[in-house]
Design a protein around this motif. Structure first.
Motif, PDB file in Angstrom:
ATOM      1  N   THR A   1       0.825  -1.210   0.000  1.00 60.84           N
ATOM      2  CA  THR A   1       0.000   0.000   0.000  1.00 60.84           C
ATOM      3  C   THR A   1       0.854   1.253   0.000  1.00 60.84           C
ATOM      4  O   THR A   1       0.653   2.163  -0.788  1.00 60.84           O
ATOM      5  CB  THR A   1      -0.909   0.012   1.239  1.00 60.84           C
TER       6      THR A   1
ATOM      7  N   SER B   1      -9.273   0.182  -2.234  1.00 60.08           N
ATOM      8  CA  SER B   1      -9.378  -0.248  -3.627  1.00 60.08           C
ATOM      9  C   SER B   1      -8.649  -1.567  -3.847  1.00 60.08           C
ATOM     10  O   SER B   1      -9.045  -2.379  -4.639  1.00 60.08           O
ATOM     11  CB  SER B   1      -8.829   0.825  -4.572  1.00 60.08           C
TER      12      SER B   1
ATOM     13  N   ARG C   1      -3.751   4.098  -9.223  1.00 60.08           N
ATOM     14  CA  ARG C   1      -5.101   3.885  -8.688  1.00 60.08           C
ATOM     15  C   ARG C   1      -6.167   4.299  -9.688  1.00 60.08           C
ATOM     16  O   ARG C   1      -7.148   3.609  -9.898  1.00 60.08           O
ATOM     17  CB  ARG C   1      -5.251   4.690  -7.392  1.00 60.08           C
TER      18      ARG C   1
ATOM     19  N   ILE D   1      -6.808   3.947  -0.850  1.00 59.53           N
ATOM     20  CA  ILE D   1      -5.982   3.036  -1.649  1.00 59.53           C
ATOM     21  C   ILE D   1      -6.119   1.627  -1.116  1.00 59.53           C
ATOM     22  O   ILE D   1      -6.331   0.678  -1.861  1.00 59.53           O
ATOM     23  CB  ILE D   1      -4.514   3.491  -1.622  1.00 59.53           C
TER      24      ILE D   1
END
Ligand code: HEM
Length: 519
Positions: free
Chosen positions: A5, A26, A49, A23
């Motif tokens: 991440t 997702s 992203r 993030i």
């Protein structure tokens, strides 16, 4: 170690504290099925992203320089175009193969032409000559017919054209030809029919090819419906070291089909990519175009007896005296996956040859031997032979190293010069062929200018037009073009054609008058 991440966060240039939650969300909400779809990344492989998002100070504030995705994307976009080819800029290509159908071992030792049934993969690019990259396929123009054979002995290119002759026979004149036939007036940037005809009239040996281009063969219906020719004389050498002069003919199995002047003009407006579309769709539909390859041959003794020079690119070899001999079949059966990678980056050169096939002393061919790789080093960079479409099946040249855009292992630790230290890093092909390579002479500045003799073959060509009912189309096609020129240029055009046959200039004169009355 960084977590996945935080790596993504770094790439986007987003402070972890501000966006780590979304993030993470997702990533964690990706279903296993989604993982089979490639993850979008920057060019250095960092996951992105949202390809539509920009990194900003607040939603509507200025954009941050640390938005690496934006800069990576736009900087590459800014460099998407490479120079178009200086000639033959508009083209279409396809993959296929050559299959040997006949034994020509008495003429040539080249491996790929020996052994009935032997197949060799190839890539072929068709083109128009004078137009820029976006111009219409149906223009009145010669058509390029360039073939790259990937043989066991290296890549050989046959950089052919759709006429058995060409405009010039002095290599030095190619830039002048292209400046007048393709390029635009240096001040107005407009195409200029006056300079187009001025060049041809100053070099009357060009009239033979001019007649070809202004016949309906100058506007082929498609790339599938035209022949290809080496036009130049090459030297083919057999296993005994004996050579023949050779001209190559590739005759279309689809049959010749042309557009008339008006059909060609209409297509320029309605479907400028007509020939490219026709080629692509026919191959996609399983209708594979093919050509039968023939050669004309001459011994050195016959060449000395012939009443024209075999090095004169403005002359054909009469087929009655030098009959066609069948060699092979060429088939196109696969469209490129990617136009830029395969068609735009393809790089053909008459200098790319294999043992058994050599250039002749034709002065235009000699100039071409330098020109192609030179322009490709500029157009594609010095390592252009490593691009997949140009790469030979095998090559070993460790003395060429480094340079921009090197895409292979750069020969690792292998010495970069012909080293004598064990283990030896190369062996050389010891064979040597000196046949007809002994020249004695003085350095001479020579312009191979036109003489009366240059009108003989055009005269026969005119008779052929008459016998096949093509004379009206020819007169119409020329005068449609010449009517836009200055009166003095029109007068010179009529004078030139009257030297071939007064009947031609009378018909042209009448046609020009009729057209002038109509306007
Ligand atoms: C001195 C005379 C000539 C010179 C200097 C010359 C030079 C060139 C150059 C610089 C290119 C662009 C190559 C590239 O960017 O990859 C080109 C393309 C081409 N030329 Fe010539 N040319 C000459 C005559 C001819 C003749 C006589 C023929 C045919 C018999 C011919 C056939 C072609 C073809 C087919 C292409 C397109 C190759 C492709 O599809 O990439 N050229 N020429």
């Amino acid at each position: 170690m960084r977590s996945r991440t935080s790596y993504i966060t770094d790439c986007l240039g987003i402070a972890p504290s501000s966006s780590s939650f979304s993030i993470r969300k997702s990533i964690t909400t990706m279903s296993p099925a989604n993982y089979s779809v490639p993850l979008y990344t920057t060019s250095n492989g960092c996951p992105v992203r949202d390809p539509n998002a920009m990194l900003k100070m607040g939603k509507f504030g200025p954009t941050l320089l640390q938005d690496h995705h934006l800069i990576d994307l736009i900087a590459h976009f800014d460099r998407e175009r490479i120079p178009e080819r200086v000639a033959h800029a508009k083209g279409s290509g396809a993959h296929g193969y050559l299959e040997v159908t006949d034994d020509v071992s008495d003429i040539v030792s080249a491996d790929f032409l020996n052994g009935i049934g032997k197949k060799t993969p190839l890539f072929l690019r068709f083109s128009t000559v004078g137009g820029e990259k976006g111009t219409a396929d149906s223009a009145r123009d010669p058509r390029g017919f360039a073939i790259k054979f990937y043989t066991q002995e290296g890549v050989i290119d046959w950089v052919n054209i759709n006429s058995p002759i060409f405009f010039i026979r002095n290599g030095v004149q190619f830039p002048y030809l292209v400046h007048t036939q393709k390029a635009r007036d240096p001040k107005t940037n407009l195409k200029d029919p006056n300079m187009f005809w001025d060049f041809l009239l100053n070099n009357p040996e060009s009239v033979h090819n001019t007649m070809f281009v202004f016949s309906d063969r100058g506007t082929p219906f498609s790339y599938r419906h035209m022949h290809g020719y080496s036009a130049h004389t090459y030297k083919w050498v057999n296993k005994e070291g004996k050579f023949h002069y050779v001209q190559v003919h590739l005759l279309t199995d689809q049959g010749i089909k042309n557009l008339n002047n008006e059909e060609a003009h209409a297509l320029e407006a309605d479907d400028p990519d007509h020939a490219g579309r026709d080629l692509y769709e026919s191959i996609e539909g399983g209708e594979y175009p093919s050509w039968t390859i023939y050669i004309q041959t001459m011994t050195a003794e016959q060449a000395e007896q012939a009443d024209f020079s075999v090095f004169d690119l403005t002359k054909t070899w009469p087929q009655k005296e030098y009959p066609l001999r069948r060699v092979a079949k060429l088939v196109l059966d696969r469209n490129p996956e990617n136009y830029f990678a395969e068609v735009e980056q393809s790089a053909f050169s008459p200098a790319n040859t294999v043992p058994g096939i050599e250039p002749s002393a034709d002065p235009v061919l000699q100039a071409r031997l330098f020109s192609y790789a030179d322009t490709q080093r500029y157009r594609l960079g010095p390592n252009f032979n490593q691009l997949p479409v140009n790469r030979p099946l095998q090559a070993y040249c460790p003395f060429q190293r480094d340079g921009p855009g090197r895409t292979d292992g750069n020969y690792g630790a292998v010495p970069n010069y012909p080293s004598s230290f064990e283990p030896l890093n190369y062996r050389a092909d010891a064979s040597n062929n000196e046949a007809h390579e002994k020249w004695v002479g003085e350095a001479t500045s020579f312009h191979w200018g036109a003489t009366e003799k240059d009108y003989e073959q055009p005269r026969i060509f005119w008779e052929l037009f008459k016998n096949t009912g093509q004379q009206d189309a020819f007169i119409h096609n020329v005068t449609e073009n010449v009517k836009a020129t200055r009166p003095d240029v029109q007068k010179r055009v009529l004078e030139l054609f009257s030297k071939i046959n007064p009947e031609i200039s009378e018909l042209m004169s009448h046609s020009l008058e009729t057209k002038a009355k109509r306007t």
